[in-house]
Motif scaffolding. Structure first.
Motif, PDB file in Angstrom:
ATOM      1  N   LEU A 136      -4.898   5.377   1.333  1.00 52.39           N
ATOM      2  CA  LEU A 136      -3.587   5.564   2.040  1.00 52.39           C
ATOM      3  C   LEU A 136      -2.657   4.596   2.212  1.00 52.39           C
ATOM      4  N   PRO A 137      -1.450   4.250   1.789  1.00 50.03           N
ATOM      5  CA  PRO A 137      -0.268   3.728   2.589  1.00 50.03           C
ATOM      6  C   PRO A 137      -0.438   3.601   4.224  1.00 50.03           C
ATOM      7  N   SER A 138      -0.313   2.419   4.881  1.00 51.79           N
ATOM      8  CA  SER A 138      -0.193   2.905   6.526  1.00 51.79           C
ATOM      9  C   SER A 138       0.461   3.223   6.572  1.00 51.79           C
ATOM     10  N   PRO A 139       0.820   4.410   7.636  1.00 51.71           N
ATOM     11  CA  PRO A 139       2.197   4.965   8.071  1.00 51.71           C
ATOM     12  C   PRO A 139       3.009   4.489   8.668  1.00 51.71           C
ATOM     13  N   LEU A 140       2.988   2.768   9.305  1.00 50.51           N
ATOM     14  CA  LEU A 140       3.569   2.074   9.729  1.00 50.51           C
ATOM     15  C   LEU A 140       4.535   0.912   8.763  1.00 50.51           C
ATOM     16  N   ARG A 141       4.824   0.034   9.127  1.00 53.09           N
ATOM     17  CA  ARG A 141       5.671  -1.165   8.389  1.00 53.09           C
ATOM     18  C   ARG A 141       6.246  -0.509   6.850  1.00 53.09           C
ATOM     19  N   THR A 142       6.675   0.662   7.046  1.00 57.46           N
ATOM     20  CA  THR A 142       7.877   1.481   5.510  1.00 57.46           C
ATOM     21  C   THR A 142       8.899   1.440   5.693  1.00 57.46           C
ATOM     22  N   ASP A 143       9.377  -0.412   6.859  1.00 59.28           N
ATOM     23  CA  ASP A 143      11.067  -0.845   6.402  1.00 59.28           C
ATOM     24  C   ASP A 143      10.602  -1.822   5.502  1.00 59.28           C
ATOM     25  N   ALA A 144       9.640  -2.278   5.372  1.00 62.10           N
ATOM     26  CA  ALA A 144       8.560  -3.848   5.284  1.00 62.10           C
ATOM     27  C   ALA A 144       7.700  -3.861   4.038  1.00 62.10           C
ATOM     28  N   LEU A 145       7.797  -3.095   2.925  1.00 60.38           N
ATOM     29  CA  LEU A 145       6.882  -2.817   2.128  1.00 60.38           C
ATOM     30  C   LEU A 145       6.896  -3.738   1.354  1.00 60.38           C
ATOM     31  N   ASP A 146       5.214  -4.379   1.352  1.00 62.67           N
ATOM     32  CA  ASP A 146       5.194  -5.515   0.746  1.00 62.67           C
ATOM     33  C   ASP A 146       4.354  -5.019  -0.493  1.00 62.67           C
ATOM     34  N   LEU A 147       5.181  -5.225  -1.871  1.00 55.75           N
ATOM     35  CA  LEU A 147       4.854  -4.640  -3.120  1.00 55.75           C
ATOM     36  C   LEU A 147       3.479  -4.891  -3.618  1.00 55.75           C
ATOM     37  N   ALA A 148       2.868  -6.783  -3.246  1.00 57.01           N
ATOM     38  CA  ALA A 148       1.935  -6.816  -4.374  1.00 57.01           C
ATOM     39  C   ALA A 148       0.732  -5.691  -3.377  1.00 57.01           C
ATOM     40  N   GLU A 149       0.845  -5.717  -2.074  1.00 55.28           N
ATOM     41  CA  GLU A 149      -0.178  -5.569  -1.634  1.00 55.28           C
ATOM     42  C   GLU A 149      -0.322  -3.660  -1.315  1.00 55.28           C
ATOM     43  N   LEU A 150       1.006  -2.885  -1.853  1.00 60.30           N
ATOM     44  CA  LEU A 150       0.409  -1.931  -2.098  1.00 60.30           C
ATOM     45  C   LEU A 150       0.638  -1.223  -3.534  1.00 60.30           C
ATOM     46  N   GLU A 171       5.293   7.897   0.206  1.00 60.71           N
ATOM     47  CA  GLU A 171       5.286   9.384   0.676  1.00 60.71           C
ATOM     48  C   GLU A 171       4.250  10.314   0.146  1.00 60.71           C
ATOM     49  N   LEU A 172       4.893   9.953  -1.149  1.00 65.92           N
ATOM     50  CA  LEU A 172       4.652  10.888  -2.724  1.00 65.92           C
ATOM     51  C   LEU A 172       2.769  10.937  -2.426  1.00 65.92           C
ATOM     52  N   CYS A 173       2.211   9.907  -2.176  1.00 72.33           N
ATOM     53  CA  CYS A 173       0.598   9.516  -1.426  1.00 72.33           C
ATOM     54  C   CYS A 173       0.627   9.999  -1.180  1.00 72.33           C
ATOM     55  N   ARG A 174       0.674  10.137   0.572  1.00 67.05           N
ATOM     56  CA  ARG A 174       0.720  10.269   2.233  1.00 67.05           C
ATOM     57  C   ARG A 174       0.326  12.277   1.897  1.00 67.05           C
ATOM     58  N   ARG A 175       1.868  12.707   1.280  1.00 73.14           N
ATOM     59  CA  ARG A 175       1.915  13.667   1.463  1.00 73.14           C
ATOM     60  C   ARG A 175       0.963  15.045   0.457  1.00 73.14           C
ATOM     61  N   LEU A 176       0.430  13.621  -0.217  1.00 71.17           N
ATOM     62  CA  LEU A 176      -0.720  14.344  -1.092  1.00 71.17           C
ATOM     63  C   LEU A 176      -2.098  14.439  -0.467  1.00 71.17           C
ATOM     64  N   ASP A 177      -1.722  13.242  -0.126  1.00 75.88           N
ATOM     65  CA  ASP A 177      -3.565  13.904   1.197  1.00 75.88           C
ATOM     66  C   ASP A 177      -4.634  12.210  -0.178  1.00 75.88           C
ATOM     67  N   GLY A 178      -3.759  11.425  -1.062  1.00 74.83           N
ATOM     68  CA  GLY A 178      -4.172  10.508  -1.774  1.00 74.83           C
ATOM     69  C   GLY A 178      -5.667  11.603  -3.167  1.00 74.83           C
ATOM     70  N   MET A 179      -4.987  13.151  -3.090  1.00 76.24           N
ATOM     71  CA  MET A 179      -5.706  13.533  -3.773  1.00 76.24           C
ATOM     72  C   MET A 179      -5.923  13.265  -5.185  1.00 76.24           C
ATOM     73  N   PRO A 180      -6.618  12.779  -5.915  1.00 74.58           N
ATOM     74  CA  PRO A 180      -6.847  11.882  -7.567  1.00 74.58           C
ATOM     75  C   PRO A 180      -5.761  12.984  -8.166  1.00 74.58           C
ATOM     76  N   LEU A 181      -6.823  14.422  -8.143  1.00 76.45           N
ATOM     77  CA  LEU A 181      -5.367  15.695  -9.676  1.00 76.45           C
ATOM     78  C   LEU A 181      -4.271  16.008  -9.125  1.00 76.45           C
ATOM     79  N   ALA A 182      -4.290  15.747  -7.408  1.00 75.44           N
ATOM     80  CA  ALA A 182      -2.833  16.039  -7.296  1.00 75.44           C
ATOM     81  C   ALA A 182      -1.572  14.993  -7.553  1.00 75.44           C
ATOM     82  N   LEU A 183      -2.444  13.377  -7.360  1.00 78.02           N
ATOM     83  CA  LEU A 183      -1.605  12.412  -8.128  1.00 78.02           C
ATOM     84  C   LEU A 183      -1.521  12.537  -9.651  1.00 78.02           C
ATOM     85  N   GLU A 184      -2.109  13.049  -9.310  1.00 76.92           N
ATOM     86  CA  GLU A 184      -2.245  12.865 -11.710  1.00 76.92           C
ATOM     87  C   GLU A 184      -0.572  13.560 -12.089  1.00 76.92           C
TER      88      GLU A 184
END
Length: 949
Positions: free
Chosen positions: A427-441, A473-486
């Motif tokens: 999952l994305p880190s909960p930190l530094r949400t105000d300055a997201l690195d799009l390439a890293e993300l 936020e969507l990836c975090r809220r869905l716990d990184g579960m593949p089916l939920a993300l799809e």
């Protein structure tokens, strides 16, 4: 590797070396071994960030939390100073952000371990000689051989060794025909760290045989047999034994299984693996792990919650190892098999075998596979566990060349079974949400999966600055579960990611599937209902009751909250273990013990069932009662003597405490007051002052009656206010608390409230008022014959004198305090509210001095209640401090309007006496008196010079 903004590059393989701007930091400059360890640990951590609690547990596992925390700060300071002295940029380097320790906040640091792992994964997948050589060259030695062994280090060290061996074996196989002698050298190197690595031994035997040295190959096998017997008491696996038989007899492999009519595989390979319709994303590490385990185990079961991607991982792993099985890899989907007797028939049908006419279908299957070498993939075994386990055990016993890869939401519990729990996607880190690195993300597997699936239903969809926050936020809220993300990605046809997040309060309906004819495995609700149907009634009851917890829970909490009919307390541990086995509860093992949690989608499903069962209100009340007891048991105000606070315990339960507060504010206002009265110290210590103040204000609003918890909450609010730099309502809150105690309290409680009010007046520098209040308390205490209250008021008078820099007067008051303490009873409960202010320091004329609400009156570094003649808004003199120093303000308007942050502790006779004696001595000898800026504590941290701090 390129250095980062801080100029760092870190080598951990072979030895520990940190490069700053290309220059190695001398080993002698590292004063502490722990400084090396913390740098290495953060460099290896995901995102190069580690949870503060995890770092403490790893480096100081046997130390008291407070001492370990101090050690961590000291270690970070030493490591940071070592690096900055070598030229590194200090901004963001080795810092603590909330509860996370960060290696470099300005960006990722290049680490040779991470470069090796990336290169190895890519090289093993491509199988190109040049890539394999490059990856092998990057491994310059074992991980940190000079550091003491620890679990976090040895585990990663073993993983890296195994990856290196796999690269070498693959490289040797690649060059074997062209340069067999070089291949033998490479394999010898691979076997140095693990002489019984069967993959390397097999490759060595093949190379030797290809060079015409068959007798050496056979002798190598015999040596392996002896080594395995000595080390583990086992024989080589079937592939190694099969190779030995071929070399011994010179005969070709057994006749292969015939592929069933109409079934074809990739590149005409024997067997059957279905072809997925979508790409495989983000399981590189898991693939390596599964392939390695399959090399050791004949039965490997992939477990995990519904929708975690078990089937897809099994297919990819099977595809990877397909060349190793001369009789193919065969996939059997058991989801549609409804009866245990039909399991063997389903396997036989896929394999093209005949078992229908045999008396024992399982035995017939075993007989036909006895001389075969194949991998059997059994998918969706959870509803037929006993039948699957029986079939697998029979196959493994009677067919030496057969291996089984199974997927199930719980283990088969068969002999010799290895299990691998499939994790959620990173999952994305909960930190530094105000300055997201799009390439890293965009490289994160969870984000990659969502974006790619969204692009399939909404052509042109891509990760950008506008939707990055919503996707994260969507990836975090869905716990990184593949089916939920799809399923969430399917909704991007009509909604933006941020809009989907807003509707995730009912994720089961939101992600219910968008097309007709979907199976139960294609919707979250269907997947969860399928799992729920397989549970026993007691398991179903516990599953729904666990949904009352937020953020995690302990076994003690489960027993206290969920042990009500029809469940029995003695069966809860067994039921909880079964839910863990079935992947409906996740375990989190920490140094302090084991915690459990549910994935958010599972928790929502359970809470729906809790509502339908009519148990929601009852469980919420029990939950609130339990966590009120937790909060009160960790409230230092309820203890005596010196109290060791354990805020980490409350850290772990913070989400549950919030849930209890929400429920109690709506249903039991008095309980809400008791909660905030017990928790304000925790919020104060952990930096949650803003949130804590809001909870206190909310509880005070819903429970206006005059009660003791309300009085305690009012005092707590003054502390939380002070942490936010405001003291404008200290006096009003203290006055209301005193009024409540005058109304309902006994004389001792009223006296305590008056002492607190006096302390608040002193803490806001209302010294005249504080002295008058203290004098009044002293007079009444003398008349009432209460020497302990006399001592407390004398103490406060002494503190006022210290604040005015009147040392002789302070000494007299403090000596009086000691005399009065001597007259009090030793058994007297704690009675002194000691307030420890911590002033904000500001730089003036090259020195740090305390900031004040007032722009003048800085004599001795403390704001006085009356201006002195030598003070003005722009300059002041400080005589007596080894000469006169001039303090100049840029402008009176720039001075912050603050009150000191403070903490209140209740002391009893013994500790009060020690403190008062110490302060009396300092008040008599200090010249001039001022607070030590590094301790910031009135009364116990006075010094004559900064050098003594």
């Amino acid at each position: 590797m390129k250095p980062t903004q801080s100029g760092l590059r870190i080598q951990l393989l072979g030895s520990f070396i940190v490069y700053v701007n290309g220059n190695a930091v001398e080993n002698s400059h590292w004063r502490l071994q722990k400084a090396k360890a913390v740098v290495a640990m953060l460099a290896l951590a995901r995102g190069q960030r580690g949870r503060r609690e995890q770092v403490l547990d790893r480096l100081w596992p046997d130390m008291e939390p407070g001492a370990a925390a101090r050690n961590l700060h000291q270690t970070l300071y030493v490591a940071r100073r070592t690096l900055t002295s070598a030229g590194a940029v200090s901004d963001g380097l080795l810092t603590i952000r909330g509860e996370v320790v960060v290696l470099d906040d300005t960006g990722p640091v290049d680490v040779d371990v991470l470069q090796f792992e990336r290169s190895a994964v890519a090289a093993l997948a491509a199988g190109v000689e040049a890539s394999l050589r490059d990856a092998a060259d990057l491994y310059s030695g074992d991980l940190l051989p000079e550091l003491p062994d620890a679990d976090w280090l040895t585990t990663r060290r073993d993983e890296l060794r195994e990856i290196h061996r796999e690269v070498l074996v693959k490289l040797a196989s690649t060059v074997a025909q062209r340069a067999p002698e070089e291949a033998l050298i490479i394999l010898t190197h691979a076997l140095e760290s693990d002489p019984i690595h069967e993959g390397a031994v097999r490759a060595q035997m093949v190379v030797l045989a290809g060079m015409g040295r068959r007798s050496e190959a056979l002798a190598r096998y015999e040596r392996l047999v002896d080594e395995l017997l000595d080390a583990f008491g086992t024989d080589p696996d079937t592939r190694t034994m099969g190779l030995f038989r071929e070399l011994l007899t010179g005969s070709p492999p057994e006749e292969r299984l015939h592929q069933p009519a109409g079934v074809t595989g990739k590149d005409d390979a024997i067997g059957y693996l279905p072809s997925p319709l979508t790409s495989f994303i983000g399981r590189e590490r898991e693939l390596v792990d599964v392939e390695r385990l399959m090399g050791h185990a004949r039965l490997l079961t992939l477990t995990g919650a519904g929708g975690s991607g078990k089937t897809r991982l099994a297919l990819e792993a099977a595809k990877t190892v397909r060349p190793e099985y001369v009789d193919g890899v065969w996939f059997v989907d058991l989801a549609a098999v409804g009866e245990s007797l039909l399991v063997a028939d389903a396997v036989a049908e896929v394999l093209g075998l005949d078992s229908g006419a045999a008396p024992s279908r399982v035995q017939a299957l075993v007989d036909q596979l006895r001389r075969r070498s194949l991998l059997l993939v059994l998918d969706n075994c959870e509803h037929l566990l006993a039948a699957c386990a029986q079939l697998v055990v029979a196959l493994l016993d009677g067919s030496p060349g057969v291996k089984v890869l199974a997927t199930s939401r719980e283990p088969l519990h068969a002999d010799g079974e290895y299990t691998y729990r499939v994790p959620s996607l990173p999952l994305p880190s909960p930190l530094r949400t105000d300055a997201l690195d799009l390439a890293e993300l965009g490289r994160l597997p969870s984000v990659r999966l969502f974006v790619e699936r969204a692009a399939q239903v909404r052509p042109g969809f891509a990760l950008d600055a506008d939707n990055a926050q919503g996707v994260t936020e969507l990836c975090r809220r869905l716990d990184g579960m593949p089916l939920a993300l799809e399923l969430a990605a399917a909704r991007t046809a009509v909604l933006e990611p941020a809009e989907i997040v807003q509707r995730l309060g009912d994720a089961l309906s939101m992600l219910g599937g968008g097309t007709s004819g979907v199976t139960r495995h294609q919707t979250l609700r269907g997947t969860l209902e399928w799992s729920h149907e397989l549970l026993t009634k007691p398991e179903q009851v516990l599953l729904r009751r666990l949904s009352v917890f937020a953020g995690g829970f302990t076994l003690d909490a489960v027993v206290a909250v969920c042990a009500d009919a029809p469940l029995q307390q003695v069966e809860l541990l067994d039921l909880l273990a079964k839910l863990v086995d079935k992947s409906l509860v996740v375990t989190e093992r920490r140094g302090a013990g084991t915690r459990y949690r549910q994935l958010e989608t599972v928790r929502q499903f359970g809470h729906e069932n809790l509502d339908h069962a009519g148990e929601a209100a009852q469980l919420a009340a029990a939950h609130c009662t339990y966590f009120l007891a937790v909060a009160e048991s960790h409230n230092p105000e309820r203890a005596t003597g010196v109290v060791i606070e354990q805020p980490k315990v409350l850290d772990r339960e913070h989400d549950n405490l919030r849930a209890a507060l929400r429920w109690s504010c709506a249903h039991e206002p008095e309980t809400a007051l008791r909660l905030v009265a017990s928790l304000w110290r925790f919020w104060f210590v952990r930096g949650h002052a803003v949130e804590g103040a809001r909870w206190v204000e909310r509880a005070l609003a819903v429970a206006p009656d005059s009660t003791r918890p309300r009085a305690a909450a009012l005092i707590g609010l003054t502390g939380l206010d002070s942490r936010q730099g405001r003291g404008d309502r200290h006096r009003a809150l203290g006055a209301e608390a005193l009024a409540i105690m005058r109304e309902i309290g006994n004389p001792d409680e009223v006296a305590m409230a008056r002492l607190i009010e006096t302390s608040l007046a002193w803490s806001t520098f209302d010294l005249d008022e504080a002295e008058q209040l203290a004098a009044d308390v002293h007079t009444e205490a003398v008349e009432g014959g209460r020497p302990e209250h006399c001592a407390a008021s004398s103490w406060l008078l002494g503190q006022c004198a210290l604040s005015r820099e009147d040392g002789p007067l302070a000494a007299r008051h403090l000596n009086t305090c000691l005399s009065e303490l001597a007259q009090s009873e030793t058994s007297t409960p704690p009675f002194l509210p000691v307030i420890t202010p911590s002033l904000q320091l500001v730089p003036i004329a090259g020195r740090l001095v305390p900031a004040s609400r007032r722009p003048c009156c800085w004599a001795g570094g403390l704001a006085s209640s009356k201006p002195k003649a030598t003070c003005c808004p722009r300059s002041a003199t400080r005589p007596g401090f080894r000469g006169t120093r001039s303090l100049r303000y840029p402008s009176s308007r720039t001075q912050p309007n603050i009150s000191p942050s403070w903490e209140m502790t209740w002391l009893g006779r013994k500790h009060f006496t020690n403190l008062a004696a110490s302060c009396a001595t300092v008040a008599t000898t200090a010249r001039p008196m001022r607070p030590c800026p590094w301790r910031g504590s009135f009364g116990s941290a006075w010094a004559t010079d900064a050098a003594s701090c």
